[in-house]
Design an enzyme around this catalytic site. Structure first.
Site, mmCIF file in Angstrom:
data_model
loop_
_atom_site.group_PDB
_atom_site.id
_atom_site.type_symbol
_atom_site.label_atom_id
_atom_site.label_comp_id
_atom_site.label_asym_id
_atom_site.label_seq_id
_atom_site.Cartn_x
_atom_site.Cartn_y
_atom_site.Cartn_z
ATOM 1 N N LYS A 212 -3.368 -2.379 12.339
ATOM 2 C CA LYS A 212 -4.326 -1.885 11.345
ATOM 3 C C LYS A 212 -3.677 -2.092 9.975
ATOM 4 O O LYS A 212 -2.848 -1.292 9.532
ATOM 5 C CB LYS A 212 -4.616 -0.397 11.613
ATOM 6 N N THR A 267 2.385 10.939 4.277
ATOM 7 C CA THR A 267 2.718 12.003 5.229
ATOM 8 C C THR A 267 1.446 12.543 5.885
ATOM 9 O O THR A 267 1.399 12.761 7.097
ATOM 10 C CB THR A 267 3.475 13.119 4.485
ATOM 11 N N GLU A 293 7.464 6.329 8.926
ATOM 12 C CA GLU A 293 8.156 6.544 7.653
ATOM 13 C C GLU A 293 7.085 6.886 6.633
ATOM 14 O O GLU A 293 6.114 6.143 6.483
ATOM 15 C CB GLU A 293 8.943 5.292 7.252
ATOM 16 N N CYS A 327 8.105 3.856 -1.910
ATOM 17 C CA CYS A 327 8.306 5.175 -1.316
ATOM 18 C C CYS A 327 9.612 5.772 -1.826
ATOM 19 O O CYS A 327 9.788 6.978 -1.852
ATOM 20 C CB CYS A 327 8.332 5.069 0.190
HETATM 21 P P1 NAD Z 1 -1.863 5.707 3.470
HETATM 22 O O1 NAD Z 1 -1.391 6.815 4.327
HETATM 23 O O2 NAD Z 1 -3.027 5.946 2.607
HETATM 24 O O3 NAD Z 1 -2.262 4.453 4.389
HETATM 25 C C1 NAD Z 1 -1.343 3.894 5.310
HETATM 26 C C2 NAD Z 1 -2.149 3.188 6.385
HETATM 27 O O4 NAD Z 1 -2.812 4.173 7.178
HETATM 28 C C3 NAD Z 1 -3.249 2.265 5.846
HETATM 29 O O5 NAD Z 1 -3.346 1.109 6.637
HETATM 30 C C4 NAD Z 1 -4.483 3.124 6.006
HETATM 31 O O6 NAD Z 1 -5.681 2.378 6.068
HETATM 32 C C5 NAD Z 1 -4.183 3.809 7.316
HETATM 33 N N1 NAD Z 1 -4.956 5.014 7.596
HETATM 34 C C6 NAD Z 1 -5.486 5.905 6.731
HETATM 35 N N2 NAD Z 1 -6.096 6.885 7.402
HETATM 36 C C7 NAD Z 1 -5.949 6.618 8.721
HETATM 37 C C8 NAD Z 1 -6.351 7.269 9.924
HETATM 38 N N3 NAD Z 1 -7.019 8.405 9.900
HETATM 39 N N4 NAD Z 1 -6.004 6.698 11.088
HETATM 40 C C9 NAD Z 1 -5.295 5.550 11.131
HETATM 41 N N5 NAD Z 1 -4.898 4.899 10.032
HETATM 42 C C10 NAD Z 1 -5.208 5.425 8.841
HETATM 43 O O7 NAD Z 1 -0.602 5.180 2.646
HETATM 44 P P2 NAD Z 1 -0.556 4.009 1.554
HETATM 45 O O8 NAD Z 1 -1.283 4.471 0.336
HETATM 46 O O9 NAD Z 1 -0.925 2.702 2.138
HETATM 47 O O10 NAD Z 1 1.002 3.940 1.236
HETATM 48 C C11 NAD Z 1 1.619 4.808 0.349
HETATM 49 C C12 NAD Z 1 2.378 5.879 1.096
HETATM 50 O O11 NAD Z 1 3.278 5.250 1.987
HETATM 51 C C13 NAD Z 1 3.235 6.741 0.187
HETATM 52 O O12 NAD Z 1 3.148 8.066 0.602
HETATM 53 C C14 NAD Z 1 4.646 6.199 0.414
HETATM 54 O O13 NAD Z 1 5.671 7.117 0.147
HETATM 55 C C15 NAD Z 1 4.576 5.802 1.852
HETATM 56 N N6 NAD Z 1 5.586 4.788 2.184
HETATM 57 C C16 NAD Z 1 6.692 5.207 2.855
HETATM 58 C C17 NAD Z 1 7.698 4.308 3.179
HETATM 59 C C18 NAD Z 1 8.932 4.774 3.908
HETATM 60 O O14 NAD Z 1 9.696 3.938 4.390
HETATM 61 N N7 NAD Z 1 9.172 6.071 4.004
HETATM 62 C C19 NAD Z 1 7.566 2.961 2.817
HETATM 63 C C20 NAD Z 1 6.405 2.568 2.148
HETATM 64 C C21 NAD Z 1 5.419 3.498 1.848
#
Ligand code: NAD
Length: 545
Positions: A212, A267, A293, A327
């Site tokens: 996804k 998160t 993560e 992140c």
């Molecule tokens: P997000 O949680 O909005 O989306 C991440 C993914 O989850 C996307 O593909 C999204 O479409 C999908 N998603 C959303 N709702 C869902 C659901 N109900 N079921 C299944 N999938 C779903 O995050 P983002 O905006 O893409 O990324 C930013 C976040 O990612 C920030 O919080 C950042 O800190 C974190 N991040 C963490 C790391 C790490 O290594 N800790 C690395 C990169 C980004």
């Protein structure tokens, strides 16, 4: 059958190209940016190796010029997600039985294709679709992506070579089986390398995935999928399903065949997936592995012995590169009163020279944030700080979404240590600073430890090395990636394995063998050479005296 005992050596990191005007890489990327800027592509789903078009269409736009459409993509519905799950399960057996060296060869070929032939294509897609400047795209969608693929082959060699002792009369071994079931790879917008890695780490270990991708990273992610296929990945091993997360998550997590989730993102989303798995726990054939993560509230802690100019530079780069959307981005800083005027001046000098804008202008150091909801969220927090008596905007604060989602690098001075932006992740170019009395070192360390639920990255600055150790000990659980006299961003595969705990994730360290181990379920095998037939214990024998 090739009977070699094979091991892939630890590779060198992919060199970061300089993109100087007139260099071959600069000529190639400029041409590719021009070409992609004039093209609108159609992105299908790819399930079982076949392109699927649902007719339910979404748009991919440039964040820095949101009227510019780059692609139309087809969205998966429940039916297509189920098809992807079925395709992943169908491909599972043959892929699991494919020699691991063959699997590695396919991944290494993908790395070489991206390092060469497709470098400009994928970097340009990352620049236009995710609003990264040339350097930020190069370190992500070229170098880090390639490093993950190459290092993982070396880590897999180490894992397969890890074997128990044999003893007289018996042969012992460990078989590293792929998980039973498919892996749901849910990937974020901010790193193309992570999107690739969340699929290819389980895939290298013999698993198949339902991918996804993030809707706001689709352009680069689609090209990466195409490279996997060109490298020889068999149909159904990775199934690419763009679409609404809620639909994909719901259908995939309802499958009894869910073997694991490999997630990077916020998160809240990860906790939502974990809860869904919890509700369905009695339906699964095996306990799904949950590897995620997630968010951070990454810090810089400044000791009074620090070099103020180095702190200003780290705060500036750590907070504002890629518009603060890493992140690991520095988003809160604790600075002693004695150093604050110099640190502030250093940041002001740098911010005065920064240009914010389109990725096509190489003078722009900061580009747009990813989309409107993200822009609105950051702008709201900045406006809240402007109105609050507990904070002051000391640098930046301007937001403009008329053409692109632009936010000027912003520094908020928090007068209270628990001011909202000291605690919550913002994911934009905003740094909040709390200035502490030099004498309050311990109190401030305690404050840092207890202010946010996260534990991802952090750094300490100080010329007093003993003091740095003291601070590192006090902040032991505050960060899974900790830096001494460096910014808290920029982890490199093979050098700083990445991940945090607390609310920041399961800390399974991307870019290390620890992560690969999560995608296997080992079988210990003992073979007895001559099977015994006697059953009595020695003391049961009759005394013959
Ligand atoms: P997000 O949680 O909005 O989306 C991440 C993914 O989850 C996307 O593909 C999204 O479409 C999908 N998603 C959303 N709702 C869902 C659901 N109900 N079921 C299944 N999938 C779903 O995050 P983002 O905006 O893409 O990324 C930013 C976040 O990612 C920030 O919080 C950042 O800190 C974190 N991040 C963490 C790391 C790490 O290594 N800790 C690395 C990169 C980004």
């Amino acid at each position: 059958m090739n009977n070699s005992i094979f091991s892939f050596p630890v590779p060198a990191n992919e060199p970061v190209k300089g993109y100087l005007p007139g260099s071959p890489e600069r000529i190639a990327i400029d041409a590719e940016l021009k070409r992609q800027s004039k093209t609108v592509i159609e992105i299908p789903l790819i399930i079982g190796g076949k392109e699927i078009k649902t007719g339910n269409i979404g748009q991919v736009v440039e964040p820095h010029n949101h009227k510019h459409v780059l692609a139309h993509y087809h969205k998966a519905g429940e039916k297509e997600v189920q098809m992807a799950v079925d395709a992943a399960m169908k491909a599972h057996k043959a892929w699991a039985e494919t020699p691991w060296t063959t699997r590695a060869a396919i991944l290494l070929k993908a790395a070489d294709l991206i390092a060469g032939k497709y470098r400009a294509l994928i970097n340009a897609a990352c620049m236009l679709g995710q609003s990264k400047n040339m350097f930020q795209a190069e370190i992500d969608s070229a170098c880090e992506l390639i490093d993950f693929l190459r290092y993982n082959a070396a880590y897999a060699s180490e894992i397969y070579a890890m074997q128990p002792k044999c003893a007289p009369g018996q042969i012992n071994s460990m078989e590293y089986r792929p998980l039973e079931g498919f892996i749901l790879a849910v990937t974020p917008f901010n790193f193309t390398s992570i999107a690739s890695n969340l699929n290819m780490t389980p895939v290298l270990m013999g698993n198949t995935t339902v991918w996804k991708p993030s809707t706001t990273a689709l352009l680069s992610n689609y090209y990466v999928m195409k490279v996997f296929m060109e490298a020889g990945l068999p149909a159904g091993v990775v199934n690419f399903v763009p679409g609404p997360g809620s639909v994909i998550g719901k259908v995939a997590c309802a499958s009894p065949d869910l073997g694991g989730i490999h997630f990077t993102g916020s998160t809240g989303t990860f906790q939502g997936l974990w809860k869904t798995v919890g509700v369905n726990i009695d339906k699964y054939k095996t306990y799904p592995r949950l590897v995620g993560e997630t968010g951070g509230k990454d810090f810089i802690f400044v000791h009074k012995s620090a070099d103020a100019e180095a702190v200003a530079n780290a705060a500036f780069c750590g907070a504002f590169e890629f518009a603060g959307q890493k992140c690991s981005a520095a988003s809160r800083m604790y600075c002693p009163k004695s150093l604050w005027p110099k640190v502030l001046k250093g940041m002001k000098d740098r911010c005065a020279k920064v240009k914010v804008g389109d990725v096509l202008d190489p003078e722009n150091f900061v580009n747009a944030v990813i989309d409107e909801p993200s822009f609105d969220n950051i702008a709201k927090a900045i406006n809240y700080a402007k109105r609050s008596k507990d904070a002051e905007i000391v640098i930046g604060g301007q937001c403009d979404k008329s053409v692109g989602y632009f936010i000027q690098p912003t520094v908020i001075l928090a007068k209270k240590p628990h001011f909202k932006t000291m605690e919550e992740e913002l994911f934009g170019p905003v740094l909040t600073v709390y200035v502490y009395e030099d004498k309050d070192l311990d109190k401030t360390l305690e404050l840092l430890d207890t202010t946010s639920p996260y534990g991802l990255t952090g750094s300490v600055f100080g010329q007093d090395r003993i003091a740095c150790d003291y601070i590192a000990d006090k902040l032991r659980y505050c960060a899974g990636n900790f830096y001494i006299n460096d910014k808290p961003t920029g982890a490199v595969v093979g050098l700083q394995p990445f991940g945090g705990s607390r609310a920041s994730g399961t800390n399974d360290k991307a870019g290390s063998s620890f992560n690969l181990m999560r995608w296997v379920t080992s079988r210990a095998i003992k073979e007895t050479l001559v099977s015994p037939t006697a059953w009595k214990y020695s003391y049961m024998k009759k005394d013959t005296k």
